[in-house]
Scaffold this motif. Structure first.
Motif, PDB file in Angstrom:
ATOM      1  N   UNK A   1     -11.646  -6.991 -14.852  1.00  0.00           N
ATOM      2  CA  UNK A   1     -13.065  -6.718 -15.075  1.00  0.00           C
ATOM      3  C   UNK A   1     -13.708  -6.572 -13.692  1.00  0.00           C
ATOM      4  N   UNK A   2     -14.982  -6.262 -13.656  1.00  0.00           N
ATOM      5  CA  UNK A   2     -15.646  -5.992 -12.385  1.00  0.00           C
ATOM      6  C   UNK A   2     -15.835  -7.257 -11.551  1.00  0.00           C
ATOM      7  N   UNK A   3     -15.299  -7.213 -10.329  1.00  0.00           N
ATOM      8  CA  UNK A   3     -15.553  -8.255  -9.333  1.00  0.00           C
ATOM      9  C   UNK A   3     -15.837  -7.550  -8.009  1.00  0.00           C
ATOM     10  N   UNK A   4     -16.445  -8.225  -7.043  1.00  0.00           N
ATOM     11  CA  UNK A   4     -16.656  -7.596  -5.735  1.00  0.00           C
ATOM     12  C   UNK A   4     -15.320  -7.178  -5.121  1.00  0.00           C
ATOM     13  N   UNK A   5     -15.338  -6.125  -4.341  1.00  0.00           N
ATOM     14  CA  UNK A   5     -14.116  -5.616  -3.717  1.00  0.00           C
ATOM     15  C   UNK A   5     -14.190  -5.796  -2.207  1.00  0.00           C
ATOM     16  N   UNK A   6     -13.050  -6.135  -1.616  1.00  0.00           N
ATOM     17  CA  UNK A   6     -13.012  -6.330  -0.154  1.00  0.00           C
ATOM     18  C   UNK A   6     -11.575  -6.196   0.329  1.00  0.00           C
TER      19      UNK A   6
ATOM     20  N   UNK B   1       5.186  -6.360   8.635  1.00  0.00           N
ATOM     21  CA  UNK B   1       4.608  -5.297   9.464  1.00  0.00           C
ATOM     22  C   UNK B   1       3.488  -5.820  10.361  1.00  0.00           C
ATOM     23  N   UNK B   2       3.010  -7.058  10.125  1.00  0.00           N
ATOM     24  CA  UNK B   2       1.990  -7.631  11.015  1.00  0.00           C
ATOM     25  C   UNK B   2       2.596  -8.031  12.350  1.00  0.00           C
ATOM     26  N   UNK B   3       3.942  -8.091  12.424  1.00  0.00           N
ATOM     27  CA  UNK B   3       4.619  -8.479  13.658  1.00  0.00           C
ATOM     28  C   UNK B   3       4.811  -7.260  14.560  1.00  0.00           C
ATOM     29  N   UNK B   4       4.775  -7.438  15.876  1.00  0.00           N
ATOM     30  CA  UNK B   4       4.983  -6.310  16.795  1.00  0.00           C
ATOM     31  C   UNK B   4       6.367  -5.681  16.611  1.00  0.00           C
ATOM     32  N   UNK B   5       6.423  -4.391  16.754  1.00  0.00           N
ATOM     33  CA  UNK B   5       7.668  -3.617  16.757  1.00  0.00           C
ATOM     34  C   UNK B   5       8.359  -3.510  15.402  1.00  0.00           C
ATOM     35  N   UNK B   6       7.812  -4.098  14.351  1.00  0.00           N
ATOM     36  CA  UNK B   6       8.484  -4.044  13.056  1.00  0.00           C
ATOM     37  C   UNK B   6       8.109  -2.745  12.340  1.00  0.00           C
ATOM     38  N   UNK B   7       9.082  -1.857  12.208  1.00  0.00           N
ATOM     39  CA  UNK B   7       8.927  -0.605  11.492  1.00  0.00           C
ATOM     40  C   UNK B   7      10.005  -0.521  10.429  1.00  0.00           C
ATOM     41  N   UNK B   8       9.700   0.128   9.311  1.00  0.00           N
ATOM     42  CA  UNK B   8      10.647   0.227   8.207  1.00  0.00           C
ATOM     43  C   UNK B   8      10.732   1.660   7.699  1.00  0.00           C
ATOM     44  N   UNK B   9      11.800   1.945   6.951  1.00  0.00           N
ATOM     45  CA  UNK B   9      11.995   3.291   6.421  1.00  0.00           C
ATOM     46  C   UNK B   9      10.961   3.641   5.362  1.00  0.00           C
ATOM     47  N   UNK B  10      10.416   2.620   4.675  1.00  0.00           N
ATOM     48  CA  UNK B  10       9.331   2.816   3.720  1.00  0.00           C
ATOM     49  C   UNK B  10       8.564   1.505   3.574  1.00  0.00           C
ATOM     50  N   UNK B  11       7.385   1.578   3.010  1.00  0.00           N
ATOM     51  CA  UNK B  11       6.558   0.394   2.819  1.00  0.00           C
ATOM     52  C   UNK B  11       7.247  -0.561   1.847  1.00  0.00           C
ATOM     53  N   UNK B  12       7.307  -1.828   2.200  1.00  0.00           N
ATOM     54  CA  UNK B  12       7.961  -2.814   1.333  1.00  0.00           C
ATOM     55  C   UNK B  12       7.074  -3.250   0.170  1.00  0.00           C
ATOM     56  N   UNK B  13       5.768  -3.002   0.253  1.00  0.00           N
ATOM     57  CA  UNK B  13       4.866  -3.395  -0.827  1.00  0.00           C
ATOM     58  C   UNK B  13       3.859  -2.281  -1.131  1.00  0.00           C
ATOM     59  N   UNK B  14       4.338  -1.122  -1.578  1.00  0.00           N
ATOM     60  CA  UNK B  14       3.441   0.019  -1.792  1.00  0.00           C
ATOM     61  C   UNK B  14       2.409  -0.211  -2.885  1.00  0.00           C
ATOM     62  N   UNK B  15       2.779  -0.907  -3.970  1.00  0.00           N
ATOM     63  CA  UNK B  15       1.821  -1.114  -5.058  1.00  0.00           C
ATOM     64  C   UNK B  15       0.679  -2.021  -4.617  1.00  0.00           C
ATOM     65  N   UNK B  16       1.025  -3.152  -4.012  1.00  0.00           N
ATOM     66  CA  UNK B  16      -0.008  -4.091  -3.561  1.00  0.00           C
ATOM     67  C   UNK B  16      -0.917  -3.416  -2.540  1.00  0.00           C
ATOM     68  N   UNK B  17      -0.335  -2.597  -1.667  1.00  0.00           N
ATOM     69  CA  UNK B  17      -1.129  -1.894  -0.675  1.00  0.00           C
ATOM     70  C   UNK B  17      -2.105  -0.918  -1.339  1.00  0.00           C
ATOM     71  N   UNK B  18      -1.721  -0.397  -2.500  1.00  0.00           N
ATOM     72  CA  UNK B  18      -2.550   0.629  -3.150  1.00  0.00           C
ATOM     73  C   UNK B  18      -3.718   0.046  -3.936  1.00  0.00           C
ATOM     74  N   UNK B  19      -3.659  -1.236  -4.288  1.00  0.00           N
ATOM     75  CA  UNK B  19      -4.705  -1.831  -5.121  1.00  0.00           C
ATOM     76  C   UNK B  19      -6.017  -1.961  -4.338  1.00  0.00           C
ATOM     77  N   UNK B  20      -7.075  -1.426  -4.902  1.00  0.00           N
ATOM     78  CA  UNK B  20      -8.399  -1.552  -4.285  1.00  0.00           C
ATOM     79  C   UNK B  20      -9.476  -1.862  -5.318  1.00  0.00           C
ATOM     80  N   UNK B  21      -9.349  -1.343  -6.537  1.00  0.00           N
ATOM     81  CA  UNK B  21     -10.375  -1.534  -7.551  1.00  0.00           C
ATOM     82  C   UNK B  21     -10.351  -2.964  -8.073  1.00  0.00           C
ATOM     83  N   UNK B  22     -11.529  -3.589  -8.099  1.00  0.00           N
ATOM     84  CA  UNK B  22     -11.654  -4.984  -8.552  1.00  0.00           C
ATOM     85  C   UNK B  22     -10.646  -5.885  -7.833  1.00  0.00           C
ATOM     86  N   UNK B  23     -10.552  -5.677  -6.542  1.00  0.00           N
ATOM     87  CA  UNK B  23      -9.537  -6.380  -5.751  1.00  0.00           C
ATOM     88  C   UNK B  23     -10.146  -6.893  -4.446  1.00  0.00           C
ATOM     89  N   UNK B  24      -9.835  -8.135  -4.118  1.00  0.00           N
ATOM     90  CA  UNK B  24     -10.115  -8.702  -2.800  1.00  0.00           C
ATOM     91  C   UNK B  24      -8.767  -9.036  -2.181  1.00  0.00           C
TER      92      UNK B  24
END
Length: 636
Positions: free
Chosen positions: A539-544, A281-304
C-alpha cells in the motif's frame, strides 16, 4: 586313644606358564645430569618455554609480539603463561610436566583463535565459551586444513617436547603448602590489581574486538573479562531518567490496526533478517559480471531502502538480532559480549512485546537448529506466541549440501512464511520475525545445489572462489525475495515487509585486506559493516533511497513508517538518529558524514547525545528494577 584321621594333602595345581607381554617402548637416551644440573635445566625451561609459547600463539594469529606490542602488553601477556605453568606444576608435581602441558595447551588455544579469525574475522572472547552449542552446530561447515603457520608451530612444539625426553626421569614432588601459599598469594595480588584497579585503563589497554593485534590473545581475553562489568554513566540519576521520560512520552494503546481514522496500518508486519546478506559492491574494486541483487535494486514504489551499519562482521548474528528487536546498541556493551547469553530476562521490553500489546500474534521462525544463541529461552522471554525452527519447516530444500551439511534455502523459507500467513484467520494482525540461513558461512569449493550466476571481474577476477560462491548465493536470495514480494503484492490485507542483513560474510581471509588495506581508517573500515535494508509495503508509504543508519534504529523506522504507536524509547532513537545516524562497535558518524573511531574524542554535541543513550541503555539493561517501564513500553 586313637590317632586322628590324617587327610591327604591336595595335589599341587600348576599354573600354566605364560611369557610376560612385551610392550614396545622407545628408549630415549638420557642426559647424565646431576640433580643440581637437572634443577637448573628445568628452571631454565620453565622460564624460556612460556616466551616460546607466547611467540607461537601470536605468530598463529598474525602478530609479531616483540614488535607489535608495548613492553606492558608483553609483560601482562606473559603473566598468564607463567600462571598457567605454575598451575600445571601443582597439578602434575613435575616441572617437566608443567612445561609440556603449558606449551601444548597454549598452542591449542592459539589454533582455536587462528580458526576464529579465519572464520569470523575476530578473536576469542569469554562469551564464546557460552556459545559452544552454536559453534558445534556449524562446526562441520568450515575448512580446517592446517595453514603454514599451524604446521610450523606444531613442528616446533613437538620438537621441544621430544627434546625434553632426554632429560632424566623426574620424581613427583611432594605437595608443599608453603610454595602453594606463596604462589596463591602472588596470584591473588595480581588478580586484585588487574581486575580491581584502574591499572589496565591507565596503560591505555582496551578490549580489541576483531583481532588480537594491540593486546595479544591471553591479555585481550582477560581484559574482556574485566570489561564485562558495566559501570554507571557519569550522568546516571533518577532525575536524568525522569527528564528523558517526560521529554519522550510513549504513545498509548488507543490506536489499533483497525482504528477508523483514515490512516492505513499494516495487518501483517513481516521482518526478515537475512543471514550474511550484503552488497559487496560497496567495497572498493569489487566488480561483478552482473548485479547480484537486480530485483532489490529495481524496487522503488512504496519502498524505503538504503544501508544499515552492523556492529558485527562475519558472525555473531544474535547481536544484530538483539539490536533490531530492542533498539539497544552493543557499541556501549563490553566487547565480545552476546546479550542473548548474558543480559536478556523475562519480559524485557522489545518490539515483540510492543506488537503483542497492539494485538498482533507474534511468530518467530528460523530454519536451523534451536540450540543457536540461546534463542528458545530468549524468544520465550521476549514473549513470542509461536516459535519455529528447522524441523518445523515443511518441504525443506537445501543449498550447498543436504539436510546434514547444507542450509535451508531462502525460497523454501519464504514458502513457509507464506504458509504461516495463509493459516491465520483473515484480518488477524500478524507480526512475523524471520531469521534465514541460506547464506551462512563457510564458503567452500563445493557448489552443491547452487548454480554459478555471479562472479568477480576486473582486478579480482579468478582470485577468490569463496567470494564468487557468496555472490551467487546473494543472487539466489534476490530471486527468492522477488517471489515473496510478488505474492504479497497480490494480497488484499495491508502488509509491510522489512528485509535487512545481519552482517557481511567472512569469506577468503585476505579478501578484505586486499580491497580495504591492512589498517583502514574508520570511514573505510565501516565499509565492512554495511548491509542493505529494504522496507516495502503493498500500500502507499513514503518512498526513499540512499537512507543510511545503524541497525539499532531500524525498528523505530519500521514503526514510524507503519503509522503504529511508538514507545518513548523509539521516539528518542528517531531524534538521536538526526544527530548520530550511525553508532556501532567500530565508531559513530555525525549528521555531516564525519566518522569517529571507537577511541577518538567526540565533539561535545555528539558526546552529549551518546551520553543520554548510555543512560537509557544502562537503565534498560542493567538497572531493571528501576527501569522506566512506561518509557520503554506503550502506555495503557
Amino acid at each position: 586313644m586313637s590317632n586322628p584321621i590324617e587327610t591327604p594333602e591336595a595335589p599341587e595345581v600348576l599354573e600354566p606358564q605364560t611369557s610376560p607381554k612385551r610392550r614396545f617402548r622407545l628408549k630415549w637416551p638420557k642426559l647424565p645430569l646431576s640433580p643440581r644440573q637437572y634443577w637448573w635445566t628445568t628452571m631454565v625451561l620453565l622460564i624460556v618455554v612460556p616466551l616460546l609459547s607466547f611467540t607461537m600463539v601470536e605468530y598463529l594469529n598474525y602478530n609479531d609480539p616483540w614488535k607489535d606490542f608495548t613492553p606492558a602488553q608483553i609483560l601482562l601477556n606473559l603473566v598468564w603463561y607463567y600462571f598457567g605453568e605454575l598451575f600445571f606444576y601443582f597439578l602434575r608435581g613435575r616441572r617437566s610436566g608443567a612445561v609440556k602441558l603449558g606449551l601444548g595447551i597454549a598452542w591449542g588455544f592459539g589454533c582455536a583463535n587462528h580458526y576464529l579469525i579465519a572464520f569470523r574475522g575476530r578473536t576469542l572472547f569469554p562469551a564464546d565459551f557460552l556459545s559452544l552449542g552454536t559453534a558445534a552446530n556449524v562446526a562441520g561447515n568450515y575448512d580446517y586444513t592446517f595453514s603454514q603457520r599451524q604446521w610450523i608451530t606444531l613442528i616446533i612444539m613437538i620438537a621441544v617436547i621430544l627434546a625434553m625426553k632426554v632429560l632424566p626421569d623426574e620424581p613427583r614432588k611432594k605437595f608443599s603448602w608453603k610454595v602453594f601459599g606463596a604462589s596463591a598469594g602472588a596470584a591473588a595480588v595480581f588478580l586484585s590489581v588487574f581486575f580491581g584497579t584502574g591499572m589496565v585503563e591507565k596503560l591505555g589497554i582496551e578490549p580489541s574486538m576483531w583481532t588480537t593485534r594491540g593486546n595479544g590473545l591471553f591479555l585481550n581475553f582477560a581484559v574482556c573479562m574485566k570489561y564485562m562489568k558495566v559501570d554507571k554513566p557519569d550522568t546516571y540519576s533518577q532525575q536524568t531518567l525522569d527528564t528523558l521520560g517526560t521529554e519522550y512520552g510513549s504513545d498509548d494503546l488507543s490506536v489499533t490496526v483497525a482504528d477508523p481514522d483514515g490512516t492505513v496500518r499494516p495487518v501483517n508486519v513481516i521482518v526478515i533478517m537475512n543471514e550474511s546478506f550484503s552488497d559487496l559492491s560497496v567495497l572498493p574494486e569489487v566488480e561483478t559480471n552482473q548485479d547480484a541483487m537486480p530485483f532489490i535494486r529495481s524496487l522503488t514504489e512504496n519502498t524505503i531502502k538504503g544501508y544499515a551499519y552492523s556492529s558485527v562482521f562475519g558472525g555473531t548474528t544474535a547481536n544484530s538480532e538483539y539490536e533490531f528487536l530492542t533498539g539497544n546498541t552493543t557499541a556501549c556493551l563490553p566487547a565480545g559480549t552476546v546479550p542473548y547469553q548474558m543480559y536478556v530476562s523475562d519480559r524485557d521490553p522489545t518490539l515483540v512485546s510492543q506488537m503483542k500489546a497492539l494485538g498482533y500474534t507474534a511468530i518467530a521462525a528460523h530454519p536451523y537448529r534451536s540450540s543457536g544463541w540461546n534463542r528458545p529461552a530468549v524468544y520465550s522471554d521476549y514473549g513470542f506466541d509461536e516459535v519455529y525452527f528447522e524441523s518445523d519447516f515443511q518441504n525443506r530444500t537445501y543449498m550447498r549440501g543436504d539436510e546434514k551439511t547444507g542450509y535451508v534455502t531462502d525460497q523454501c523459507d519464504y514458502e513457509n512464511l507464506i504458509r504461516m500467513y495463509e493459516e491465520k484467520e483473515a484480518g488477524e494482525p500478524l507480526f512475523l520475525f524471520n531469521v534465514t540461513m541460506q547464506n551462512h558461512s563457510g564458503y567452500q569449493m563445493s557448489w552443491d545445489n547452487l548454480p554459478r550466476e555471479v562472479w568477480l571481474t576486473g582486478s579480482l577476477e579468478g582470485r577468490f572462489q569463496t567470494v564468487n560462491q557468496y555472490l551467487s548465493l546473494i543472487y539466489q536470495s534476490d530471486q527468492a525475495f522477488e517471489y515473496l514480494i510478488d505474492y504479497f503484492s497480490q494480497v488484499e490485507e495491508p502488509t509491510i515487509i522489512l528485509l535487512f542483513g545481519d552482517h557481511q560474510p567472512q569469506v577468503a581471509t585476505n579478501f578484505y585486506t586486499d580491497v580495504l588495506g591492512e589498517n583502514p581508517d574508520t570511514a573505510l573500515a565501516q565499509k565492512k559493516q554495511m548491509v542493505p535494508f529494504l522496507l516495502w509495503a503493498n500500500y502507499d508509504i513514503p518512498e526513499a533511497e540512499g537512507v543510511e543508519l545503524s541497525l539499532n534504529y531500524l525498528s523505530a523506522l519500521l514503526m514510524d513508517t507503519a503509522n503504529l504507536p511508538m514507545t518513548g524509547y523509539q521516539k528518542f532513537l528517531s531524534q538521536l538518529r538526526e544527530t548520530v545516524p550511525v553508532v556501532n562497535t567500530v565508531g559513530v558518524r555525525d549528521a555531516q558524514g564525519n566518522w569517529y573511531g571507537e577511541n577518538e574524542t567526540l565533539p561535545d554535541d555528539l558526546d552529549a547525545a551518546i551520553e543520554k543513550y548510555q543512560v537509557l541503555l544502562y537503565n534498560n539493561i542493567f538497572d531493571k528494577s528501576n527501569r522506566l517501564e512506561q518509557f520503554f513500553s506503550l502506555t495503557e
